[in-house]
Design a protein around this motif. Structure first.
Motif, PDB file in Angstrom:
ATOM      1  N   TYR A 145       0.520  -2.200  -0.299  1.00  0.00           N
ATOM      2  CA  TYR A 145       1.443  -0.658  -1.431  1.00  0.00           C
ATOM      3  C   TYR A 145      -0.281  -0.206  -2.215  1.00  0.00           C
ATOM      4  O   TYR A 145      -0.517  -1.322  -2.825  1.00  0.00           O
ATOM      5  CB  TYR A 145       2.811  -0.473  -1.963  1.00  0.00           C
ATOM      6  CG  TYR A 145       3.892  -0.638  -0.961  1.00  0.00           C
ATOM      7  CD1 TYR A 145       4.400   0.106  -0.333  1.00  0.00           C
ATOM      8  CD2 TYR A 145       4.054  -1.839  -1.051  1.00  0.00           C
ATOM      9  CE1 TYR A 145       5.767  -0.588   0.114  1.00  0.00           C
ATOM     10  CE2 TYR A 145       5.340  -2.440  -0.611  1.00  0.00           C
ATOM     11  CZ  TYR A 145       5.891  -1.875   0.177  1.00  0.00           C
ATOM     12  OH  TYR A 145       7.057  -1.808   1.188  1.00  0.00           O
ATOM     13  N   ASP A 146      -0.895   0.587  -2.209  1.00  0.00           N
ATOM     14  CA  ASP A 146      -1.951   0.851  -3.640  1.00  0.00           C
ATOM     15  C   ASP A 146      -0.931   2.208  -4.029  1.00  0.00           C
ATOM     16  O   ASP A 146      -0.927   3.318  -2.882  1.00  0.00           O
ATOM     17  CB  ASP A 146      -3.406   0.964  -2.370  1.00  0.00           C
ATOM     18  CG  ASP A 146      -4.358   2.112  -2.722  1.00  0.00           C
ATOM     19  OD1 ASP A 146      -4.309   2.056  -4.440  1.00  0.00           O
ATOM     20  OD2 ASP A 146      -5.504   2.544  -2.875  1.00  0.00           O
ATOM     21  N   PHE A 147      -1.010   2.207  -5.243  1.00  0.00           N
ATOM     22  CA  PHE A 147      -0.087   2.905  -5.881  1.00  0.00           C
ATOM     23  C   PHE A 147      -1.548   3.753  -6.590  1.00  0.00           C
ATOM     24  O   PHE A 147      -0.555   4.678  -7.348  1.00  0.00           O
ATOM     25  CB  PHE A 147       0.467   1.864  -7.164  1.00  0.00           C
ATOM     26  CG  PHE A 147       1.722   1.279  -7.230  1.00  0.00           C
ATOM     27  CD1 PHE A 147       2.719   2.024  -5.802  1.00  0.00           C
ATOM     28  CD2 PHE A 147       1.607   0.130  -7.430  1.00  0.00           C
ATOM     29  CE1 PHE A 147       3.453   1.350  -5.663  1.00  0.00           C
ATOM     30  CE2 PHE A 147       3.182  -0.583  -6.708  1.00  0.00           C
ATOM     31  CZ  PHE A 147       4.444  -0.430  -6.178  1.00  0.00           C
ATOM     32  N   THR A 148      -2.582   3.770  -6.323  1.00  0.00           N
ATOM     33  CA  THR A 148      -3.898   4.897  -6.931  1.00  0.00           C
ATOM     34  C   THR A 148      -3.308   5.800  -6.653  1.00  0.00           C
ATOM     35  O   THR A 148      -3.174   6.324  -5.106  1.00  0.00           O
ATOM     36  CB  THR A 148      -5.027   3.782  -6.517  1.00  0.00           C
ATOM     37  OG1 THR A 148      -5.218   2.943  -7.164  1.00  0.00           O
ATOM     38  CG2 THR A 148      -5.934   4.839  -7.003  1.00  0.00           C
ATOM     39  N   GLY A 149      -3.029   6.640  -7.042  1.00  0.00           N
ATOM     40  CA  GLY A 149      -3.150   7.927  -6.871  1.00  0.00           C
ATOM     41  C   GLY A 149      -1.219   8.144  -7.097  1.00  0.00           C
ATOM     42  O   GLY A 149      -1.076  10.359  -6.362  1.00  0.00           O
ATOM     43  N   GLU A 150      -0.537   7.306  -6.885  1.00  0.00           N
ATOM     44  CA  GLU A 150       0.614   8.130  -6.402  1.00  0.00           C
ATOM     45  C   GLU A 150       2.056   7.680  -7.560  1.00  0.00           C
ATOM     46  O   GLU A 150       1.098   6.910  -8.551  1.00  0.00           O
ATOM     47  CB  GLU A 150       1.297   6.532  -5.261  1.00  0.00           C
ATOM     48  CG  GLU A 150       0.495   6.749  -4.094  1.00  0.00           C
ATOM     49  CD  GLU A 150       0.671   7.467  -3.229  1.00  0.00           C
ATOM     50  OE1 GLU A 150       1.966   8.090  -2.782  1.00  0.00           O
ATOM     51  OE2 GLU A 150      -0.083   8.571  -2.590  1.00  0.00           O
ATOM     52  N   ALA A 151       2.690   8.355  -6.931  1.00  0.00           N
ATOM     53  CA  ALA A 151       3.692   8.389  -8.031  1.00  0.00           C
ATOM     54  C   ALA A 151       4.733   6.872  -8.786  1.00  0.00           C
ATOM     55  O   ALA A 151       5.086   6.242  -7.498  1.00  0.00           O
ATOM     56  CB  ALA A 151       5.114   9.639  -7.913  1.00  0.00           C
ATOM     57  N   HIS A 152       4.063   6.204  -9.174  1.00  0.00           N
ATOM     58  CA  HIS A 152       5.172   5.077 -10.228  1.00  0.00           C
ATOM     59  C   HIS A 152       4.575   4.619 -11.718  1.00  0.00           C
ATOM     60  O   HIS A 152       3.891   5.360 -12.331  1.00  0.00           O
ATOM     61  CB  HIS A 152       3.911   3.824  -9.087  1.00  0.00           C
ATOM     62  CG  HIS A 152       2.331   3.478  -9.436  1.00  0.00           C
ATOM     63  ND1 HIS A 152       1.653   4.247  -9.922  1.00  0.00           N
ATOM     64  CD2 HIS A 152       1.929   2.837 -10.902  1.00  0.00           C
ATOM     65  CE1 HIS A 152       0.458   3.908 -10.106  1.00  0.00           C
ATOM     66  NE2 HIS A 152       0.716   3.144 -10.994  1.00  0.00           N
TER      67      HIS A 152
ATOM     68  N   ALA B  82       7.492   1.443  -7.458  1.00  0.00           N
ATOM     69  CA  ALA B  82       7.019   3.104  -6.355  1.00  0.00           C
ATOM     70  C   ALA B  82       8.278   3.593  -7.371  1.00  0.00           C
ATOM     71  O   ALA B  82       9.138   2.797  -7.546  1.00  0.00           O
ATOM     72  CB  ALA B  82       6.840   3.366  -5.466  1.00  0.00           C
TER      73      ALA B  82
ATOM     74  N   LYS C  75      11.444   8.891  -4.889  1.00  0.00           N
ATOM     75  CA  LYS C  75      10.624  10.967  -3.882  1.00  0.00           C
ATOM     76  C   LYS C  75      11.910  11.727  -4.646  1.00  0.00           C
ATOM     77  O   LYS C  75      13.187  11.052  -4.436  1.00  0.00           O
ATOM     78  CB  LYS C  75      10.805  10.620  -3.126  1.00  0.00           C
ATOM     79  CG  LYS C  75       9.483   9.806  -2.593  1.00  0.00           C
ATOM     80  CD  LYS C  75       8.274  10.571  -1.242  1.00  0.00           C
ATOM     81  CE  LYS C  75       7.657   9.689  -1.002  1.00  0.00           C
ATOM     82  NZ  LYS C  75       6.637   9.519  -1.573  1.00  0.00           N
TER      83      LYS C  75
END
Length: 160
Positions: free
Chosen positions: A74-81, A155, A158
């Motif tokens: 999982y690449d959390f870059t730019g994702e809500a985490h 993460a 949602k």
């Protein structure tokens, strides 16, 4: 750019060494690396923080996917985490400075976990930026020892 990767791997001897070797063999620097078992004892989660552009992260991801022990990345870059780090800091605490250090502890919602004649051992949990800011404010008092866990990330759910 700072990238946070969460890598689910099989919980077997040698997996960490293979992942670390993958990075060093290609000249990539790991800023932070944490590893621990998940809710399933047969898997571990690695949180790897690297500095680099998107092309470097893409290359890292491709190489990690080639490892037989890798289950999911999982690449959390730019994702809500959420990201957190823990630090234990032993700071010089002369009698004249103790109230000032205690105020910083309160402001940063840290904890005093040990007290001696000449020092406090402090615990702080938060983002890397929060931990860094706290450390910088403690430097003038004299940091005797500093230990950091590295970043862990999860993460966000949602929202419906």
């Amino acid at each position: 750019m700072r990238h946070t990767l969460s890598v689910l791997v099989e919980n077997k001897p040698g997996v960490l060494a293979r992942v670390a070797g993958l990075f060093s063999g290609r000249g990539f620097n790991i800023t932070s690396l944490t590893v621990g078992e998940t809710e399933d004892v047969s898997t571990s989660r690695m949180t790897i923080v690297v500095a680099g552009d998107d092309a470097i992260v893409e290359q890292i991801t491709k190489q990690l996917n080639k490892l037989v022990d890798t289950i999911k990345i999982y690449d959390f870059t730019g994702e809500a985490h959420l990201e957190r780090e823990l630090a234990l800091i032993k700071v010089q605490a002369e009698v004249r400075c103790r109230s000032e250090i205690t105020q910083l502890v309160e402001i940063f919602r840290a904890k005093i976990v040990d007290v001696s004649d000449k020092s406090f051992t402090l615990e702080i949990t938060g983002t890397a930026d929060k931990v860094n800011a706290f450390i910088e404010l403690l430097r003038p008092f004299g940091i005797r020892e500093l230990i950091r866990t590295g970043t862990v990330a999860i993460a966000r759910e949602k929202k419906k």
